[in-house]
Design an enzyme around this catalytic site. Structure first.
Site, short mmCIF file in Angstrom:
data_model
loop_
_atom_site.label_atom_id
_atom_site.label_comp_id
_atom_site.label_asym_id
_atom_site.label_seq_id
_atom_site.Cartn_x
_atom_site.Cartn_y
_atom_site.Cartn_z
N THR A 1 0.81 -5.06 -1.85
CA THR A 1 1.87 -4.12 -1.10
C THR A 1 2.56 -3.21 -2.18
OG1 THR A 1 2.19 -5.68 0.89
CG2 THR A 1 3.69 -3.60 0.17
N HIS B 1 -0.43 -0.83 -2.92
CA HIS B 1 -0.52 0.16 -2.20
C HIS B 1 0.68 1.46 -2.25
CE1 HIS B 1 -3.53 -1.99 0.01
NE2 HIS B 1 -2.67 -2.49 0.51
#
Ligand code: ZN
Length: 342
Positions: free
Chosen positions: A40, A43
């Site tokens: 995450t 990202h």
């Protein structure tokens, strides 16, 4: 305090100084000792389409951590300064249908630290007490990876494991944790597949009886041969890769269970009739950690010494070297990458 901040709507993360948070009413302030770096965070750093639609800079990133309580806010009971703790990073509403029926992990109003509010790649973080879990002697380097390990616990322990043949498809950090958990929970046989030899070696170290390189081995045939033609009782799909998803359904036995954790990049065509329905397969989607059943199970496995997740931690960096930490994840060869803070 020093922190890793997403400070602009463009690729990259910035190591900078920001105001130290305080413990508000019902919160504790935690000095972060270790933090886990996750896909995450990658990202968010890369500013992909998901990040562009979700993140509102500036925000301190990071959601996997453990540390020491240094201040308690008004009205806090049951937690005290000096306690070693970790925390569930999903802050849920407590009043939606899901929360009120014991399914807070799918609360529709979830706010995530390091995504929707300031996170843990910092010297300090404040957390609501309801999310905080005392480590009870578990070291903070392990406490810092209890978020992703919790995903693996949730994946494995929602299936019936004792005596089962478990296939773990995809041996990233969460897949490797799943291997160790399945062993600790009494699986009779644990098979792991991936296309990366380093990850397969890690899965073997975590207790896989058999590792299969999906690039060269026939996973479906081998699992059939290993199970007297039946197939795996439980398949944990941890990769999200389309071919692997099909393998997951094809290797599961009639009446078996497929636990889906890996997130595909886009739509994946599925032959529902032959891959799921006619085989009587139960499919379970795994999101987050059950609040707080998963955490209590995990803490008991760890404090009882049933599982040592430390082999999965392959890289450690100081906070300021977040870019090197992200590069290690990008390489595809890393297990769990953690930051050492203070
Ligand atoms: Zn809710």
């Amino acid at each position: 305090m020093q922190a890793v901040v997403k400070d602009k709507r463009a690729p990259g993360l910035t190591v900078t100084r920001v105001a130290k948070p305080v413990a508000g009413p019902g919160e504790v302030l935690i000095a972060v000792r270790h933090a886990g770096v996750c896909g995450t965070d990658l990202h968010i750093a890369d500013w992909d389409a998901w990040a562009q639609g979700r993140i509102h800079p500036p925000v301190v990133v990071g959601h996997e951590f453990a540390g020491e309580i240094v201040q308690v806010g008004d009205g806090v009971t049951g937690l005290s300064v000096g306690q070693s703790v970790t925390a569930e990073g999903h802050i849920v509403c407590g009043h939606c249908l899901q929360c009120r029926t014991g399914n807070g992990h799918i609360c529709k109003n979830t706010r995530i630290i390091g995504v929707d509010r300031d996170g843990a790649f910092a010297e300090f973080i404040s957390m609501p007490t309801g999310n905080v879990l005392p480590l009870q002697g578990i070291p903070t380097e392990i406490g810092a990876i209890m978020d992703p390990m919790g995903n693996a616990f949730h994946t494995v322990l929602t299936a019936e494991i004792p005596g089962s043949t478990v296939l773990v498809v995809g041996c990233g950090p969460i897949g490797c944790f799943a291997v160790g958990i399945a062993r600790a929970a009494g699986a009779a046989r644990v098979i792991a597949s991936d296309i990366n030899p380093k990850r397969l070696a890690l899965a073997a170290r975590m207790g896989a009886h058999l590792t299969l390189n999906a690039a060269s081995d026939d996973v479906v045939q081998t699992v059939a041969a290993e199970t007297g033609g039946e197939g795996a009782d439980v398949v944990c799909e941890m990769s999200g890769v389309p071919q692997a998803l099909h393998q997951a359904f094809r290797t599961a036995r009639m009446g078996g269970r497929v636990q889906l954790l890996g997130i595909p990049k886009g739509e994946v065509p599925i032959d529902f009739a032959n891959e799921i329905i006619f085989k009587g397969i139960t499919v379970y989607g795994v999101i987050g950690r059950k609040m707080y059943e998963t955490w209590h199970q995990m803490r008991r496995f760890l404090t009882a010494g049933l599982l040592d997740p430390r082999p999965v931690i392959t890289h450690r960096f100081p906070l300021a070297r977040i870019d090197d930490a992200l590069a290690a994840i990008r390489s595809g060869d890393a297990g769990k990458v953690i930051l050492e803070i203070a």
